[in-house]
Enzyme design. Structure first.
Site, PDB file in Angstrom:
ATOM      1  N   GLU A 258     -21.765  -2.802   6.202  1.00 44.56           N
ATOM      2  CA  GLU A 258     -21.404  -0.737   5.430  1.00 44.56           C
ATOM      3  C   GLU A 258     -22.121  -1.874   4.320  1.00 44.56           C
ATOM      4  OE1 GLU A 258     -20.015   2.143   6.214  1.00 44.56           O
ATOM      5  OE2 GLU A 258     -19.599   1.880   9.032  1.00 44.56           O
TER       6      GLU A 258
ATOM      7  N   ASP B  45       1.148  -1.243  -0.314  1.00 38.31           N
ATOM      8  CA  ASP B  45       0.131   0.089   0.001  1.00 38.31           C
ATOM      9  C   ASP B  45       0.484   1.140  -0.179  1.00 38.31           C
ATOM     10  OD1 ASP B  45      -1.926   2.105   0.393  1.00 38.31           O
ATOM     11  OD2 ASP B  45      -2.750   1.169   2.005  1.00 38.31           O
TER      12      ASP B  45
END
Length: 326
Positions: free
Chosen positions: A244, A61
């Site tokens: 979510e 990342d």
């Protein structure tokens, strides 16, 4: 709100099957940004270090978090994590990787291509403009370093979903890059020779043919390891999400892509779950638990054959060896 309540017994599944699978060599941990990928990968690495002789944790990342998680600075070279004698970590810089590849070591890629004048600038711009090339070169650097090291298992703390999917498309990107370079070499061969001077070499000794040869050799390494990535006995991908909509959507997208790449995935970690407290009623907490329950049920329905690991929302940050180990 009893219907929204989740009981502790629902949290029984763990990542123990991954710890028990002794044949695993490559483990990827990925998902949407901010869902707890780094915490999950660090915790998994610590547990694996208890079962394996040598473990390497690699962050691909660009916004590296391993140093923050362990309160210890890491770079592009593997370094032992404080408190361990068999667990190392490293953070890869994709931009640095492509420059190193262009230069072949020593000077920077920009200096190497500068010897070609305007043509060199055009070729460098082309290399950086190929979609996904930063992830591809990061992958290449990882494989090059891993090839010379000896680790029993390697864990990748990957970038958010979009970057990770491009990261796993490395072989295709490499083919496109090599095709472009070969096309340029044929099309502008005479012009390049006039720029290169005696011996067909750049001022710093670098040669375009040598660059292409190095990329071909790198592609051979990629092909070998890519074969291992498609072997479920050697490789698995752990998906991390939160209950979510957007996170669930990206998880489904990622699993579909992983299936198309023939990469095994059978574990999902669901982070930040809220659990009821009898002596502390909270209207907002109850509303959020109800929402989480809806998406958690969807996850369990969609991935009934997966090992779904449920993790609670903690009251403090998970940083440092002791907290990550818990």
């Amino acid at each position: 709100m009893a219907s929204a309540a989740l009981i502790d017994s629902d949290m029984e599944p763990t990542l123990q099957p991954i710890l028990d699978q002794k044949t695993l060599r490559w483990i990827f941990v990925g998902g949407k940004g901010g869902v707890g990928k780094t915490t999950t990968s660090c915790s998994l690495a610590i547990q694996l270090a208890k079962h394996r002789k040598s473990v390497l944790l690699i962050s691909t990342d660009p916004a590296h978090n391993l140093s923050d998680a362990f309160n210890q600075k890491f770079g592009k070279d593997a370094r032992l994590i404080n408190g361990f004698d068999n667990l190392s970590a490293m953070e890869i810089d994709p931009n640095g990787s492509i420059q190193d590849l262009l230069a072949g070591g020593g000077e920077s890629g920009e200096d190497a291509m500068a010897g070609l004048g305007g043509m060199g600038n055009m070729m460098q711009d082309l290399a950086f403009s190929i979609p996904g090339v930063d992830e591809a070169m990061s992958f290449a650097e990882v494989l090059k370093q891993v090839k010379s090291m000896s680790y029993e298992v390697i864990i990748f703390d990957t970038a958010p979903t979009g970057h990770t999917l491009r990261f796993l498309q490395f072989p295709t990107v490499m083919e496109k890059a090599l095709s472009k370079v070969s096309q340029l070499s044929r099309q502008f061969g005479p012009m390049l020779n006039s720029f290169l001077g005696g011996g067909g070499r750049l001022p710093n000794g670098q040669n375009i043919d040598e660059l292409v040869e190095k990329m071909e050799a790198l592609r051979g390494t990629i092909s070998e390891v890519n074969g291992q990535f498609k072997d479920a006995d050697l490789t698995t991908f752990v998906c991390v999400c939160i209950p979510e909509f957007l996170s669930l959507y990206e998880t489904e997208r990622m699993i579909q892509e992983l299936n198309s790449y023939e990469i095994d995935t059978h574990s999902i970690v669901v982070n930040q779950l809220l659990f009821p407290k009898q002596d502390n009623p909270c209207e907002q907490c109850n509303a959020r638990r109800k929402m989480q329950k809806k998406y958690l049920e969807q996850i369990e329905e969609l991935y009934d054959e997966f090992n779904v690991v449920k993790m609670p929302l903690l009251v403090e940050e998970v940083r440092g060896k002791e907290k990550l180990e818990k």
